[in-house]
Write an enzyme that holds these catalytic residues in place. Sequence first.
Site, PDB file in Angstrom:
ATOM      1  N   GLU A 122       0.855  -1.221   0.185  1.00 47.54           N
ATOM      2  CA  GLU A 122       0.058   0.010  -0.027  1.00 47.54           C
ATOM      3  C   GLU A 122       1.010   1.214   0.061  1.00 47.54           C
ATOM      4  OE1 GLU A 122      -2.692   0.419   3.296  1.00 47.54           O
ATOM      5  OE2 GLU A 122      -3.720   2.038   2.427  1.00 47.54           O
ATOM      6  N   GLY A 254       2.796   2.095  10.939  1.00 52.90           N
ATOM      7  CA  GLY A 254       2.603   1.333  12.026  1.00 52.90           C
ATOM      8  C   GLY A 254       2.625   0.145  11.708  1.00 52.90           C
ATOM      9  N   HIS A 290      -6.893  -2.482  15.107  1.00 56.71           N
ATOM     10  CA  HIS A 290      -7.192  -1.720  13.617  1.00 56.71           C
ATOM     11  C   HIS A 290      -6.823  -2.482  12.379  1.00 56.71           C
ATOM     12  CE1 HIS A 290      -6.963   2.227  11.413  1.00 56.71           C
ATOM     13  NE2 HIS A 290      -6.030   1.318  10.464  1.00 56.71           N
ATOM     14  N   GLU A 291      -5.724  -3.286  12.588  1.00 58.67           N
ATOM     15  CA  GLU A 291      -5.302  -4.054  11.417  1.00 58.67           C
ATOM     16  C   GLU A 291      -6.242  -5.361  11.179  1.00 58.67           C
ATOM     17  OE1 GLU A 291      -3.357  -2.550   9.561  1.00 58.67           O
ATOM     18  OE2 GLU A 291      -2.776  -1.160  11.011  1.00 58.67           O
ATOM     19  N   HIS A 294      -9.543  -3.970   9.604  1.00 51.40           N
ATOM     20  CA  HIS A 294      -9.621  -3.810   8.114  1.00 51.40           C
ATOM     21  C   HIS A 294      -9.992  -5.157   7.502  1.00 51.40           C
ATOM     22  CE1 HIS A 294      -7.839   0.014   7.428  1.00 51.40           C
ATOM     23  NE2 HIS A 294      -6.801  -0.128   7.905  1.00 51.40           N
TER      24      HIS A 294
HETATM   25  N1  0A1 Z   1      -3.308   0.771   5.815  1.00 51.92           N
HETATM   26  C1  0A1 Z   1      -2.189   0.929   7.110  1.00 51.92           C
HETATM   27  C2  0A1 Z   1      -1.173   2.060   6.879  1.00 51.92           C
HETATM   28  C3  0A1 Z   1      -0.189   1.973   5.869  1.00 51.92           C
HETATM   29  C4  0A1 Z   1      -0.272   2.770   4.878  1.00 51.92           C
HETATM   30  C5  0A1 Z   1       0.990   3.005   4.001  1.00 51.92           C
HETATM   31  C6  0A1 Z   1       1.670   2.247   4.157  1.00 51.92           C
HETATM   32  O1  0A1 Z   1       3.035   2.268   3.328  1.00 51.92           O
HETATM   33  C7  0A1 Z   1       2.927   3.316   2.373  1.00 51.92           C
HETATM   34  C8  0A1 Z   1       2.066   1.382   5.210  1.00 51.92           C
HETATM   35  C9  0A1 Z   1       0.965   1.193   6.017  1.00 51.92           C
HETATM   36  C10 0A1 Z   1      -3.028   1.243   8.079  1.00 51.92           C
HETATM   37  O2  0A1 Z   1      -3.891   1.938   8.171  1.00 51.92           O
HETATM   38  O3  0A1 Z   1      -2.847   0.553   9.124  1.00 51.92           O
HETATM   39 ZN    ZN Z   2      -5.708   1.663   8.661  1.00 55.27          ZN
END
Ligand code: 0A1
Ligand code: ZN
Length: 850
Positions: A122, A254, A290-291, A294
């Site tokens: 991501e 995180g 949180h994770e 998701h």
């Molecule tokens: N989706 C993850 C956060 C996240 C976003 C970007 C990253 O790399 C660019 C890494 C992690 C979350 O909301 O926990």
């Molecule tokens: Zn998130």
Amino acid sequence: MAKDTPQTFYLKDYTPFGFDVESVHLTFRLAPETTRVLSRIRFAPKPDAADKTFFLYGEELQLISAKIDGQAVTPELVDGGLKCAVPSAPFTWEAEVEINPAGNTALEGLYMSNRMYCTQCEAEGFRKITYYPDRPDVMSTFTVRIEGDEPVMLSNGNPVGAGEGWAEWHDPWPKPAYLFALVAGDLVNHPGSFTTKSGKEVELNIWVRPGDENKCAFGMEALKKSMKWDEDVYGLEYDLELFNIVAVDDFNMGAMENKGLNIFNSSCVLASPETSTDANFERIEAIIAHEYFHNWTGNRITCRDWFQLCLKEGLTVFRDAQFTADMRSEPVKRIDDVITLRARQFPEDNGPLAHPPRPEAFQEINNFYTATVYEKGAEVIGMLKRLVGDESYYKALKLYFERHDGQACTIEDWLKVFEDATGRDLSQFKLWYSQAGTPRVKVTEDYAGGTYTLTFEQSTPPTPGQPDKAPRVIPMAVGLLSPNGDEVRATEVLELTEAKQSFTFEGLASKPVPSILREFSAPVILERETSNAERAFLLAHDTDPFNRWEAGNALAKETRVAMVLDGAAPDAAYLDALEKLVRDDEQDPAFRALVLSPPSQSDIAQTLYERGYTPDPQKIYDAAETFTQTLAQQLETSLPRLYAATTVEGSYSPDAESAGKRALNGRILSLLTRLDGGEQAARQYAAADNMTQQYAALAALMKAEKGEVQSRAFFEQWQDDRLVMDKWFALQIACAAPEKTAATAKALTQHALFDMKNPNRFRAVFGALAGNHAGFHHASGEGYQLLADNLIALDKLNPQTTARMCAAFQTWKRYDAGRQSLIRAQLSRIAGTEGLSRDTNEMVTRILDA
Ligand code: 0A1
Ligand code: ZN
């Protein structure tokens, strides 16, 4: 377009990809510098596609070969990817590329951290692994084969086979490429299991480097609690046989919710009483939740495009906040969240980086993982829930999961389920998603003949690209107290929809004291002329705990502002009120600790700026010091008793109640240290058997410049523990006096354990520098220069972390002309750096354009 004119992407330009992806097969032949990735992807042209171009994203890939239906093809390599002529019927695309994980310091795509292979895809990292339609609305099932000699080789979904030197994985759930993950290395697992409400057994693992096994138990319990909570509260069950978490030391954020294989920054999962503070434990519990959450809000239902990021992030933050409130204390969680919102989101929303929760344009999406998308995104959902009520909220959520499971959605889809479930028109409410800026709500009151009237006027200052804003729907939770402290009207939600609006309350025997914006029912700035006496009354009597804290916070701010502007002494009535509260054992210790925590110096600077003054960081610092010293003196006789009464005896447990007591105990210790020359803190340091107490003692001593011995001892004890060392680095800078802050940080960058390539270590040093308000903004400009030097150096290695840290400069317009020109010079120097990344360039340009 000139090569170095950055491209801007717009929400309004959305067009679907012209092909369905029916299946993806990937083979990884792992080698640190020369990993080969073979892809076999089944594409089916969409007959009614408006855009039939076959374009696959790809960055930093060396294309070895490409085939369509088994025949070699020569694609056209273009900026950011490739194009190829393809059949008009379904076909199989095969490609082989070579990548260099060991050389990947950006930590995006496939990279190595401590000899371990791991991925971060991501938002747009998958295109650094192979050529692919790397966009969240392209979803497919993935089958992955990993070849290599690593003892543990993991990917998404369920394991389907393994042998000497290989492992195969299959994820049955169609997913976008940003949720792809691979991990390989010498890892050990902390196992667990969970039985879902429908009776399915799920195998759980936390994978760590050998040596960290004793830091997994808490995370595992947090995971099980999260799984249970999501079943109980949202009715959502886990959907694979296996859920893996892996801890990695080098990570930009995180953690990441990859399907069935969450990858965590080790700081967000590893915990032990000896090495982690209470705050660490709480944060780890929240991030694991949180994770995990998701899996439904993000993975099963994902985003159509990256402009919709708050669809998954706002909702998932909202859900993890609900979880924490349920596991711990609801009012304490709300107060903590508002403190964070004001510290991180308000400066963003009121400065050059302001953007709506759903932005309409970006150059680099990684720059939009912001407090506005996450925290304000969650606030917007909180308002929606308050407006429709709990029952309708859960009814709408049920409809959301039924209607959109397996889809890539938009904010329009999200609001439509609420409209359909409740019959409400949410078109005005939708402005929260498209307008930036924090609304100001001015409140005036009137009382005559038993009728009390509250009048609200809302307006939002201009933000970049948005000079004028329409009134929004603002849920304003209000209660009324009688002058003797009884609640004469329980909380009621007034719905503001107009620029100016009045509400009346009939039949009141006397003029009430209003308690407005209870529970912080909307992310706005309330403006109301009131007296310190009324604030003290609310601090003592408000039945809404949030507003009780808020009254204390407002008193603290007023006192500080008066000290800074007029050289006033700390307000005596406020000191008395604090004293009363600290001694009141009926009150929750965690709440008392919060009331005793002063507003941040940056917050005072912002308050002064908004009232038309130019904040002087040194004066703000001096006022803070004087205030704390005066408070310590006022409490002098009770401090030893309070310290003893709040000391948690017995073996350490990170539960909320003990943590709250320790938080109060830590505040008291820091006051005591100002009076006793550090005696008690030194005793506590020597006796501590857990990090919370060890750290609190060290912090108190260092703040008083009496911690040299302990700081050395701390280093000796913990030098081999990266996460504890991050604390050691940060604390020295956080505690440094303003004139020593930059020099302290600079010296630490020369330390043998400083490692530019490790984001946690870089943030420990430079996050602490930027967070030391008077030190960073010292008139010498040394802080600005040091940060800029290091951002320029880091940008070559890790653009994403560099760009995020540029936000330290976002508040520059608050300060005097001298500081502004010092900051401008550093920003211009960064902007002018040869070969600057797109990430950092976008951030400094936006900040400078203010
Ligand atoms: N989706 C993850 C956060 C996240 C976003 C970007 C990253 O790399 C660019 C890494 C992690 C979350 O909301 O926990
Ligand atoms: Zn998130």
